[in-house]
Enzyme design. Structure first.
Site, PDB file in Angstrom:
ATOM      1  N   GLN B 240       0.831  -1.204   0.000  1.00  0.00           N
ATOM      2  CA  GLN B 240       0.000   0.000   0.000  1.00  0.00           C
ATOM      3  C   GLN B 240       0.869   1.259   0.000  1.00  0.00           C
ATOM      4  O   GLN B 240       0.373   2.360  -0.190  1.00  0.00           O
ATOM      5  CB  GLN B 240      -0.935   0.005   1.226  1.00  0.00           C
ATOM      6  CG  GLN B 240      -2.071  -1.004   1.112  1.00  0.00           C
ATOM      7  CD  GLN B 240      -3.049  -0.958   2.276  1.00  0.00           C
ATOM      8  OE1 GLN B 240      -3.225  -1.951   2.970  1.00  0.00           O
ATOM      9  NE2 GLN B 240      -3.700   0.166   2.506  1.00  0.00           N
ATOM     10  N   ARG B 387      -9.399  -0.237   7.485  1.00  0.00           N
ATOM     11  CA  ARG B 387     -10.332   0.665   6.819  1.00  0.00           C
ATOM     12  C   ARG B 387     -10.644   1.889   7.677  1.00  0.00           C
ATOM     13  O   ARG B 387     -11.810   2.278   7.853  1.00  0.00           O
ATOM     14  CB  ARG B 387     -11.625  -0.037   6.448  1.00  0.00           C
ATOM     15  CG  ARG B 387     -12.314   0.743   5.337  1.00  0.00           C
ATOM     16  CD  ARG B 387     -13.295  -0.054   4.564  1.00  0.00           C
ATOM     17  NE  ARG B 387     -13.793   0.768   3.467  1.00  0.00           N
ATOM     18  CZ  ARG B 387     -14.219   0.285   2.328  1.00  0.00           C
ATOM     19  NH1 ARG B 387     -14.199  -0.984   2.104  1.00  0.00           N
ATOM     20  NH2 ARG B 387     -14.673   1.095   1.391  1.00  0.00           N
ATOM     21  N   CYS B 388      -9.610   2.478   8.244  1.00  0.00           N
ATOM     22  CA  CYS B 388      -9.820   3.725   8.951  1.00  0.00           C
ATOM     23  C   CYS B 388      -8.503   4.462   9.025  1.00  0.00           C
ATOM     24  O   CYS B 388      -7.454   3.893   8.812  1.00  0.00           O
ATOM     25  CB  CYS B 388     -10.363   3.499  10.362  1.00  0.00           C
ATOM     26  SG  CYS B 388      -9.141   2.908  11.537  1.00  0.00           S
ATOM     27  N   GLU B 763     -13.083   5.501   4.123  1.00  0.00           N
ATOM     28  CA  GLU B 763     -13.107   4.861   5.422  1.00  0.00           C
ATOM     29  C   GLU B 763     -14.258   5.324   6.305  1.00  0.00           C
ATOM     30  O   GLU B 763     -14.601   4.663   7.281  1.00  0.00           O
ATOM     31  CB  GLU B 763     -11.749   5.078   6.070  1.00  0.00           C
ATOM     32  CG  GLU B 763     -10.714   4.348   5.213  1.00  0.00           C
ATOM     33  CD  GLU B 763      -9.297   4.702   5.486  1.00  0.00           C
ATOM     34  OE1 GLU B 763      -9.077   5.807   5.995  1.00  0.00           O
ATOM     35  OE2 GLU B 763      -8.427   3.896   5.193  1.00  0.00           O
TER      36      GLU B 763
END
Lengths: 164, 809
Positions: B240, B387-388, B763
């Site tokens: 990522q 996802r945050c 997110e």
């Protein structure tokens, strides 16, 4: 370890003959031996469906089938469903209705959906959700996948009617 | 077609710029099975590496015998810590300032830990080799509970204590116990305690945000290829943050950075799992150097769930105070953070608990204090942001539960309690008690819109009726109304306070306009399904007036892309999106000079209009961007260099603060614990909207991951440290069958400091969704005396809650 045997599998209409260990999983036969990399590996326990292919008319998870079990059978992968010049309505619909994000589940998802629509050309939303429950998507939340399949079904039914 | 016959609206539409639901350019290859993920890469002579992993959660390793493994046909090498030690690679730095064993150095600290790396001709030979490696373990006492760990005499990390067994200072200051990692504070302790201790109303609650896992459908993996002739290392992988990986590989291997090329191909989802550096990467690189051949390493699903990048595992103790009429006066939060055997969370360096200090949420809370203690246990390392943005899910869950508990304490409606405490529109920019400056917001408008959309009053009336019917024995089903209002903090971040391993968290975009009026733009981020190739082209189309369809977006190759910190924490649009707009504006500035020259007027006498520069007051005199592009390459213009290129490195002045209002309506069968989500309404305000179709897709996906976490997904351990949820048989990933249809809505409050006003959205639905689902479950039982029960709310736990409340008669 090595006790290779002769196998013959027809993949996307092409007969493939090779020597392999019976313990080889079909997903590796496809991906590594035959360079058919559309089907993916997500879990190796039959849960996620990223490896879904069609074998003799049935949706099968290629990650939990030995190559020996596929001997003599007809296998269809996403590559055999439609390509640049002959896209399947599902392939168009997934793009049109944003039915994918990272794309990793998509080949298995569309491969499964082709079978679902063969089995039930006019499914309700509930039937789609049930019929697709063997294929996991982590990105879309399924709402647009359902929409894509509904749209493809409508298009295929309209085309069938027009042809009749 | 003559240009003149096209209307301005048609010119705008032709660009497919910002605001339109442009179909994704990525989809053609993915729908045809032509994606290129890391496991699709095949190189001549490529080998396959895989790990011998520890079956024990805590054990001494007394011997590793690799002789039999090396006899297995197809096995070429077996690496152990002893082989890596001379290279200084048996340990590696984590992104959190700690270090982590690459291969077990004398002991193991969690089940599944990497012990040896078997390199073989194919996966099957590697698996056979793994079976043949003999490891002798001596079991040690296992510490799974962080509170017990902080009391235990057992030292988990001998490398962190001095010769007297005293804990040495860690990366974040003094440590109070040998299994303690750090203490991190924000806000004012004494004033907060004074306010709370003297308050009219105080609500207290302890909540456990369980350990879970991002579990992208594609696991982590890489292919390392050392070209010894040219001295070049190429590393493909599920990264990522490819540039950060290049720098890390250079720092730990000693290979100069220009000789390392890191490539992130298509990535099958990330959700935070693919930010960190893992032993598999290091071992693949070493194995490629040792064997002179490319080496591939791909996790299987068990490896993935058991070892790389768990999320959460926060024990949160809260106190919130208010006046009798519900005005919040103070907030105190203490967190015990279980990091497992190594602190391998991926937070900006100065934030060992991420942005947990956004835990005052969307409310005007004058006084607050946060304290986080990090603790070692015998669990897998990590603490990533699933996802945050860095720990924001934990923060928002905490405050949105505390609000509900306070509402119970005050005997107030929780929607009203939120409304009277929201930060008001006119208070922005708003400096929160824990330090952040919220850039913009209009919470009351969003809340009112949401409550109206779901007919909140009507829902409460229906719920009251249901409760009566239940008490009268007419139904066995209860109804929960889940509310959440969240403020995210994303777009890390300003270099002044955000870095990872000393690398400032700016991002970048480089644009080259081709002579015929098409372009390529390269960014420091990397899409994992977000659709950057589609949406960043839309930003550029609007900025430079060339059609999005004529703009290629390329990411993920460190040899060609400008340096950037990658994609996670909803930072792509806030940071790289801003860089894209700024680079586009540089192109436009040069294009203006070229246009003025071609039109034979002064630079100031032309202005930009959709896809062209026009002479002010004479719109019939213009040069299109396509014409200008060609002129940049074929005309000798005095004082202007040929070509049309630009690069921008964008250091954001502040974070962005997306927000949203969610409502979930759920029916719960009291006798089975089965939940039925009847309705889910999600209003998101992510500022300027680039592609509504993509935004909606992100919201659907984020909500589904929230549903998973709230209703069943967990990484659970038994007392011996065995992972109980290591396959998809036990680890809950929702299927189409369990997931409802979502209603999406929006308001638009642009970020005042972002060039295009965008805030990021990927997110938000996860951050806001988890407390919303959880609150729905808890709200269903509020009338029967439930204050709080921990997630995940699977059927069994809900049944247990109902049973404990005496609802089974």
């Amino acid at each position: 370890m090595s006790s290779k045997k002769h196998y013959s599998i027809t993949v996307n209409g092409k007969q493939e003959e090779f020597l392999a260990e019976p313990r080889e999983l079909l997903i590796y036969t496809l991906r590594e031996r035959l360079n058919i990399t559309g089907p993916h590996i997500g879990c190796e326990t039959s849960h996620c469906g990223a490896c879904t292919v069609t074998i003799d008319g049935k949706s099968v998870k290629a990650c939990t089938m030995f190559v020996a079990q596929a001997d003599g059978k007809y296998v269809t992968t996403i590559e055999g469903i439609g390509g640049l010049d002959d896209l399947h309505p599902l392939q168009n619909a997934f793009k049109e209705h944003h039915g994918l994000q990272c794309g990793y589940c998509t080949p298995g998802m569309i491969t499964r959906a082709t079978k679902l629509l063969e089995e039930n050309p006019n499914p309700t939303e509930e039937e789609i959700r049930f019929g697709m429950a063997g294929n996991i998507c982590r990105c879309t939340g399924y709402q647009n996948i359902v929409k894509s399949i509904q749209a493809a079904a409508a298009e295929m039914n309209a085309a069938k009617e027009a042809a009749e | 077609m003559k240009d003149e016959v096209i209307t301005r609206e048609e010119r705008v539409a032709n660009l497919k710029g910002m605001g339109c639901s442009r179909k994704r350019v990525e989809d053609a290859r993915f729908t045809q099975g032509k994606g290129n993920y890391v496991d699709d890469i095949k190189l001549d002579g490529m080998l396959f590496g895989d790990f011998v992993r520890s079956p024990y959660a805590h054990a001494k390793i007394t011997n590793i015998d690799t002789a039999a493994a090396l006899e297995v046909p197809g096995v070429l090498a077996v690496l152990t810590a002893k082989d890596l030690e001379p290279l200084g690679l048996h340990w590696m730095p984590t992104l959190a300032g700690d270090k982590q064993m690459v291969l077990a150095d004398g002991k193991v600290l969690f089940q599944g830990q990497e012990v040896a790396f078997v390199v073989a001709e194919d996966r099957y030979a590697a698996a056979d080799g793994i079976e043949a490696v003999e490891v002798e373990y001596e079991e040690l006492e296992v510490l799974i509970d962080p509170f017990k760990s902080m009391q235990s005499d057992v030292v988990l990390r001998e490398d962190t204590v001095d010769e007297n067994g005293k804990p040495m200072d860690g990366a974040h200051g003094p440590r109070t116990h040998h299994n303690h990692i750090f203490t991190w504070e924000a806000g004012d302790k004494d004033p907060t305690f004074e306010v709370i201790d003297s308050a009219e109303v105080v609500a207290e609650e302890t909540m456990y945000y369980h350990r879970t896992h991002p579990c992208p459908l594609e696991t982590c993996g890489c292919v390392a290829s050392m070209d010894k002739v040219n001295g070049k290392l190429t590393l493909w992988g599920t990264f990522q943050a490819p540039h950060a990986i290049r720098t890390v590989v250079s720092l730990i291997s000693g290979i100069e950075e220009h000789n390392i090329r890191v490539i992130s191909p298509d990535i099958g989802g990330g959700f935070g799992n693919k930010v960190g550096a893992y032993p598999g990467y290091v071992c693949s690189v070493v194995a490629s150097i040792v064997t002179g051949k490319p080496v591939k390493w791909i996790e299987d699903r068990m490896d993935n769930l058991m070892t790389t990048a768990f999320a959460r595992d926060y024990w949160m103790k809260g106190r919130i105070s208010a006046t009798k009429d519900g005005k919040i006066t103070g907030l105190h939060c203490h967190v015990t953070a279980d990091h497992g055997g190594f602190d391998a969370c991926a937070d900006p360096t100065k934030f060992p608990a991420g942005f947990m200090n956004i835990c005052t949420g969307s409310y005007d809370i004058p006084t607050a204090y946060l304290e986080v203690d990090g603790v070692y246990t015998n669990k897998a390392p990590g603490g990533v942001s699933y996802r945050c943005s860095f720990r924001v899910t934990e923060a928002v869950y905490f405050i949105e539960r505390m609000i509900e508990v306070l509402a119970i304490e005050l005997n107030m409606d929780a929607a009203e309690l939120r409304r009277i405490n929201f930060i008001k529109k006119e208070q922005f920019p708003y400096t929160a008690a824990l330090g952040w400056e919220y850039d913009s917001g209009d919470y009351h408008t969003a809340w009112d819109k949401a409550l109206k959309a779901v007919d909140y009053e009507g829902l409460r009336a229906e719920q009251a009726q249901r409760i009566e019917d239940f008490k009268a024995g007419k139904t066995r089903s209860l109804m929960g109304i889940g509310l959440s209002f969240f403020t995210e903090i994303v777009g890390a971040g300003p270099v002044k306070n955000c870095d990872i391993l000393g690398l400032g968290m700016f991002d970048s975009c480089e644009i080259r306009i081709h002579p015929t009026g098409s372009a390529i733009a390269r960014l420091g981020t990397i899409s994992q399904g977000q659709g950057h190739a589609t949406t960043f082209a839309q930003i550029l189309a609007s900025e430079i007036g060339l059609p999005a369809d004529s703009i290629t977006i390329e990411e993920g190759d460190t040899d060609t892309a400008p340096y950037g910190l990658g994609t996670y924490g909803s930072r792509s649009t806030p940071v790289a999106g801003a860089a894209t707009a700024m680079a586009g504006r540089k192109i436009r500035a040069k294009a203006q000079m070229i246009a003025a020259y071609l039109l034979e007027v002064h630079d100031d006498d032309v202005e930009f209009d959709v896809d062209r520069f026009v002479v002010k007051g004479a719109p019939e005199r213009f040069k299109t961007m396509k014409e200008i592009a060609f002129a940049a390459y074929n005309q000798a213009i005095p004082g202007i260099e040929p070509g049309l290129e630009a690069v921008s490195y964008y250091d954001p002045p502040n974070m962005t603060y997306p927000f949203g209002a969610y409502v979930c309506v759920m029916d719960i069968d009291v006798d089975t614990g089965v939940t039925d989500i009847r309705r889910f309404y999600a209003l998101d305000d992510c500022g300027t909207r680039i592609n509504p179709m993509v935004i909606e897709g992100q919201v659907h996906g984020g909500l589904t991951e929230a549903l998973a976490v709230a209703l069943g997904q967990e990484i659970a351990y038994d007392e011996m440290g065995n992972v109980k949820t290591g396959t998809l048989m036990d680890f809950f990933l929702p299927t189409a069958w369990e997931v409802p249809n979502y209603e999406t809505d929006h308001t638009v409050t642009p970020s005042p400091h972002h060039p295009i006003g965008a805030k990021g959205v990927g997110e938000s639905p996860h951050v806001g969704g988890v407390p919303c689902f959880s609150n729905a479950v808890q709200d269903a039982f509020r009338a029967f005396g439930l204050r709080h029960t921990n997630m995940p709310h699977d059927h069994w736990r809900i049944w247990k809650t109902a049973n404990e409340l005496g609802l089974h008669g």
